[in-house]
Design a protein around this motif. Structure first.
Motif, short mmCIF file in Angstrom:
data_model
loop_
_atom_site.label_atom_id
_atom_site.label_comp_id
_atom_site.label_asym_id
_atom_site.label_seq_id
_atom_site.Cartn_x
_atom_site.Cartn_y
_atom_site.Cartn_z
N UNK A 1 0.83 -1.21 0.00
CA UNK A 1 0.00 0.00 0.00
C UNK A 1 0.86 1.26 0.00
N UNK A 2 1.94 1.23 0.77
CA UNK A 2 2.82 2.40 0.83
C UNK A 2 3.46 2.67 -0.53
N UNK A 3 3.83 1.62 -1.24
CA UNK A 3 4.41 1.79 -2.57
C UNK A 3 3.42 2.40 -3.55
N UNK A 4 2.12 2.22 -3.28
CA UNK A 4 1.08 2.77 -4.17
C UNK A 4 0.66 4.18 -3.78
N UNK A 5 1.23 4.72 -2.70
CA UNK A 5 0.87 6.06 -2.28
C UNK A 5 1.56 7.09 -3.15
N UNK A 6 0.97 8.23 -3.41
CA UNK A 6 -0.32 8.66 -2.89
C UNK A 6 -1.51 8.13 -3.66
N UNK A 7 -1.31 7.63 -4.85
CA UNK A 7 -2.43 7.12 -5.64
C UNK A 7 -2.17 5.68 -5.98
N UNK A 8 -3.11 4.84 -6.10
CA UNK A 8 -4.55 5.04 -6.04
C UNK A 8 -5.14 4.90 -4.63
N UNK A 9 -4.28 4.63 -3.63
CA UNK A 9 -4.79 4.41 -2.28
C UNK A 9 -5.61 5.61 -1.81
N UNK A 10 -5.04 6.80 -1.93
CA UNK A 10 -5.75 7.98 -1.43
C UNK A 10 -7.01 8.28 -2.23
N UNK A 11 -6.99 7.97 -3.52
CA UNK A 11 -8.18 8.21 -4.34
C UNK A 11 -9.36 7.40 -3.82
N UNK A 12 -9.09 6.20 -3.32
CA UNK A 12 -10.16 5.35 -2.80
C UNK A 12 -10.57 5.75 -1.38
N UNK A 13 -9.62 6.24 -0.60
CA UNK A 13 -9.90 6.57 0.80
C UNK A 13 -10.54 7.94 0.99
N UNK A 14 -10.21 8.89 0.12
CA UNK A 14 -10.68 10.26 0.33
C UNK A 14 -12.20 10.37 0.46
N UNK A 15 -12.99 9.80 -0.45
CA UNK A 15 -14.44 9.95 -0.31
C UNK A 15 -14.99 9.29 0.96
N UNK A 16 -14.30 8.27 1.43
CA UNK A 16 -14.77 7.56 2.62
C UNK A 16 -14.40 8.30 3.90
N UNK A 17 -13.21 8.88 3.93
CA UNK A 17 -12.70 9.46 5.17
C UNK A 17 -12.98 10.95 5.35
N UNK A 18 -13.24 11.67 4.27
CA UNK A 18 -13.45 13.10 4.41
C UNK A 18 -14.61 13.40 5.35
#
Length: 143
Positions: free
Chosen positions: A82-99
């Motif tokens: 997951x860290x190797x995939x940061x910032x995308x696509x991990x954050x793209x999937x988390x942003x709508x859920x966590x905002x």
């Protein structure tokens, strides 16, 4: 591994069972499934009637399921992926859920000298930093 004994699900640890020749996790929330490989080579090489081919497919599926369960990544390996995939696509999937889900309480003294407080959402920039630091700590085995 003896015969058709199935290891637990590599994703959730739930028990597994057969659905025909396929293997399925019994955990409703996980519901992982592995189906037999019905390739031309496998079907063509199977000798015997339908029962024999079914047994071969079931044995192959069992072998593959158990192999995957034995090779399931640990927390550190998963965090590194997951860290190797940061910032995308991990954050793209988390942003709508966590905002707006995480807030912090700000305490202050108002103009009358009274203690007061208000809640505000943690910024998305701060959330990304927290997620990145958490993944880094997990991937390095510090957490």
């Amino acid at each position: 591994m003896i015969g058709t004994e199935l290891l637990p699900c590599p994703f959730c640890g739930g028990t597994a069972s057969y659905t025909g020749a396929a293997v399925r996790c019994n955990n409703f929330a996980c519901n992982t499934i592995m189906t037999p490989r019905w390739t031309k080579d496998v079907v063509g090489s199977a000798k015997g009637g339908p029962d024999v081919r079914f047994a071969l497919a079931k044995a192959d599926c069992t072998r593959r399921w158990n192999q995957r369960a034995e090779l399931a990544p640990g927390i550190a390996e998963a965090a590194k992926v997951l860290l190797d995939a940061c910032p995308n696509p991990v954050f793209d999937h988390l942003k709508p859920v966590l905002m707006g889900e995480v807030t912090e309480t700000i305490e202050y003294t108002d103009e009358d000298g009274e203690e007061a407080s208000y809640k505000r959402s943690v910024s998305w920039t701060a959330m990304k930093q927290i997620i990145t630091l958490a993944l880094r700590a997990l991937s390095e085995g510090r957490a």
